[in-house]
Design an enzyme around this catalytic site. Structure first.
Site, PDB file in Angstrom:
ATOM      1  N   ARG A 108      43.710  44.317  24.573  1.00 21.68           N
ATOM      2  CA  ARG A 108      42.498  44.747  25.778  1.00 21.68           C
ATOM      3  C   ARG A 108      42.026  45.951  25.754  1.00 21.68           C
ATOM      4  NH1 ARG A 108      41.889  43.360  32.178  1.00 21.68           N
ATOM      5  NH2 ARG A 108      41.430  41.560  31.169  1.00 21.68           N
ATOM      6  N   HIS A 135      35.305  38.118  26.297  1.00 22.05           N
ATOM      7  CA  HIS A 135      36.275  37.786  27.267  1.00 22.05           C
ATOM      8  C   HIS A 135      36.658  36.548  27.046  1.00 22.05           C
ATOM      9  CE1 HIS A 135      39.598  38.255  30.040  1.00 22.05           C
ATOM     10  NE2 HIS A 135      39.276  38.491  30.974  1.00 22.05           N
ATOM     11  N   GLN A 138      39.376  34.313  29.191  1.00 22.54           N
ATOM     12  CA  GLN A 138      39.009  33.891  30.512  1.00 22.54           C
ATOM     13  C   GLN A 138      38.082  32.479  30.496  1.00 22.54           C
ATOM     14  OE1 GLN A 138      39.481  35.472  33.726  1.00 22.54           O
ATOM     15  NE2 GLN A 138      38.341  33.589  34.090  1.00 22.54           N
ATOM     16  N   ASP A 231      30.604  38.098  38.810  1.00 24.98           N
ATOM     17  CA  ASP A 231      31.648  39.008  38.217  1.00 24.98           C
ATOM     18  C   ASP A 231      31.466  40.298  38.759  1.00 24.98           C
ATOM     19  OD1 ASP A 231      33.676  40.412  36.828  1.00 24.98           O
ATOM     20  OD2 ASP A 231      32.421  40.442  34.924  1.00 24.98           O
ATOM     21  N   CYS A 272      36.079  35.473  37.699  1.00 21.43           N
ATOM     22  CA  CYS A 272      37.042  35.962  36.754  1.00 21.43           C
ATOM     23  C   CYS A 272      38.345  36.747  37.516  1.00 21.43           C
ATOM     24  CB  CYS A 272      36.667  36.723  35.690  1.00 21.43           C
ATOM     25  SG  CYS A 272      35.796  38.116  35.922  1.00 21.43           S
ATOM     26  N   ARG A 300      44.601  30.668  33.782  1.00 26.26           N
ATOM     27  CA  ARG A 300      44.625  31.711  32.875  1.00 26.26           C
ATOM     28  C   ARG A 300      45.738  31.512  31.859  1.00 26.26           C
ATOM     29  NH1 ARG A 300      42.222  36.513  32.604  1.00 26.26           N
ATOM     30  NH2 ARG A 300      42.585  36.418  30.615  1.00 26.26           N
TER      31      ARG A 300
HETATM   32  N1  NVA Z   1      33.482  42.432  33.744  1.00 28.30           N
HETATM   33  C1  NVA Z   1      34.741  42.798  34.203  1.00 28.30           C
HETATM   34  C2  NVA Z   1      35.567  41.753  33.875  1.00 28.30           C
HETATM   35  C3  NVA Z   1      37.043  41.909  34.434  1.00 28.30           C
HETATM   36  C4  NVA Z   1      38.193  40.852  33.960  1.00 28.30           C
HETATM   37  C5  NVA Z   1      35.157  43.974  33.363  1.00 28.30           C
HETATM   38  O1  NVA Z   1      34.994  44.421  32.270  1.00 28.30           O
HETATM   39  O2  NVA Z   1      35.751  44.983  34.156  1.00 28.30           O
HETATM   40  N1   CP Z   2      40.149  38.127  34.875  1.00 25.29           N
HETATM   41  C1   CP Z   2      40.781  39.054  34.200  1.00 25.29           C
HETATM   42  O1   CP Z   2      40.805  39.208  32.946  1.00 25.29           O
HETATM   43  O2   CP Z   2      41.861  39.808  35.116  1.00 25.29           O
HETATM   44  P1   CP Z   2      42.526  40.803  34.854  1.00 25.29           P
HETATM   45  O3   CP Z   2      41.591  42.062  34.495  1.00 25.29           O
HETATM   46  O4   CP Z   2      43.337  41.276  36.069  1.00 25.29           O
HETATM   47  O5   CP Z   2      43.519  40.674  33.689  1.00 25.29           O
END
Ligand code: NVA
Ligand code: CP
Length: 312
Positions: A108, A135, A138, A231, A272, A300
């Site tokens: 990540r 992602h 997700q 989101d 998400c 998830r």
């Molecule tokens: N768009 C958000 C998704 C988090 C799961 C981010 O990248 O912070």
């Molecule tokens: N939805 C998601 O990816 O959550 P986290 O950022 O907590 O992993």
């Protein structure tokens, strides 16, 4: 021919065929059932998983750790505060070393190129646990949740409201286009996704029958929606854009008025998570009867377990 994903990485769902995604979803429903029945299967006994995190996470980290651990595998959490990656060691070298020690790697972080490089050099499956532009794990959970509620995917209509150029909006476009879910982004023009993604998804949609739309009027786009998705307005790594995003997206909060514009009572709300309640979604909607966000979060784990079972 039977689907086999052995040895495959998941960097983006754009690389997966609809049959392969179907296979992962079927397996996800199966592993959720096994979990409910209390089955102890230990299918990752003796295996190890590296979890590289450049950004924070609750769901993704916990899904990978618990899914792998309860099947007897050993997950190792590696934040970039601790390992050499990025500071003293290149992505290529890190990939080659981790590939010698682990059976799979989750990444990540910021750049999609980093997860691509890891996959190129590691020699073991690499999973994208979120980048600035995608992602995919997700989206597997989102598709699974839609199937649980509606019993099918083809012909459903999902409307994403918010930052139409962020990783979630993009990843959902890919997943929906592949699986025949009609997908609409409702966003201010400044936050539309780029044309190259739209062209790519148009080619997937031709095969699946999905209709992909982008617009700025929730009122025009929401009628008939099976699911409304949103989101955060400010994704991780974009904090300096906060004021501008709030200004652009304030009219796009998913509240009960917006949910009512679908014209249906059985439309579900998805997110998400994590959510900033009072920004992209009202408390009333996320805590209300149409919200499926906790099932979605649980899924998830099942989808990530299925992904690892299929590829390891
Ligand atoms: N768009 C958000 C998704 C988090 C799961 C981010 O990248 O912070
Ligand atoms: N939805 C998601 O990816 O959550 P986290 O950022 O907590 O992993």
């Amino acid at each position: 021919m039977a689907v086999s994903l052995k040895g495959r990485s998941l960097l983006t769902l754009a690389d997966y065929s609809p049959e392969e995604i179907r296979y992962l979803l079927d397996l996800s429903h199966q592993v959720k059932k096994e979990k409910r029945e209390g089955k102890i299967l230990q299918r990752f006994l003796g295996k190890t998983l590296a979890l590289i995190f450049e950004k924070r996470s609750t769901r993704t980290r916990c899904a990978f750790e618990t899914a792998f651990g309860e099947e007897g595998g050993h997950p190792v959490f590696l934040s970039t505060q601790d390992i050499q990656l990025g500071a003293k060691e290149s992505v290529e070298d890190t990939a080659r070393v981790l590939g010698r020690m682990f059976d799979a790697i989750q990444y990540r972080g910021f750049k999609q190129e980093t997860v691509e490089l890891l996959a190129k050099y590691a020699g073991v499956p690499v999973y994208n646990g979120l980048t600035d532009t995608d992602h995919p794990t997700q989206v597997l959970a989102d598709l699974m949740t839609l199937e649980e509620v509606f019993g099918n995917l083809k012909g459903l209509k999902l409307v994403f409201v918010g930052d139409g150029r962020n990783n979630m909006a993009r990843a959902l476009m890919i997943g929906c286009a592949k699986m025949g879910v009609h997908y609409t982004i409702v966003a201010p023009k400044e936050l539309y996704p780029d044309n190259s993604l739209r062209a790519l998804c148009a080619s997937f949609a031709e095969g699946s029958g999905a209709q992909i739309r982008i617009g700025s009027s929730a009122k025009e786009e929401l009628p008939g929606a099976d699911a409304v998705y949103t989101d955060v307005w400010v994704s991780m790594g974009e904090e300096e854009k906060s004021a501008e995003r709030i200004r652009l997206l304030r009219p796009y909060q998913v509240d009960s008025n917006m949910m009512a514009q679908t014209g249906r009572k059985d439309t579900i709300f998805l997110h998400c998570l994590p959510a900033v309640k009072g920004n992209e979604v009202s408390i009333e909607v996320i805590e209300g009867p149409q919200s499926r966000v906790w099932d979605e979060a649980e899924n998830r784990k099942h989808t990530i377990k299925a992904l690892m079972l299929a590829t390891l």
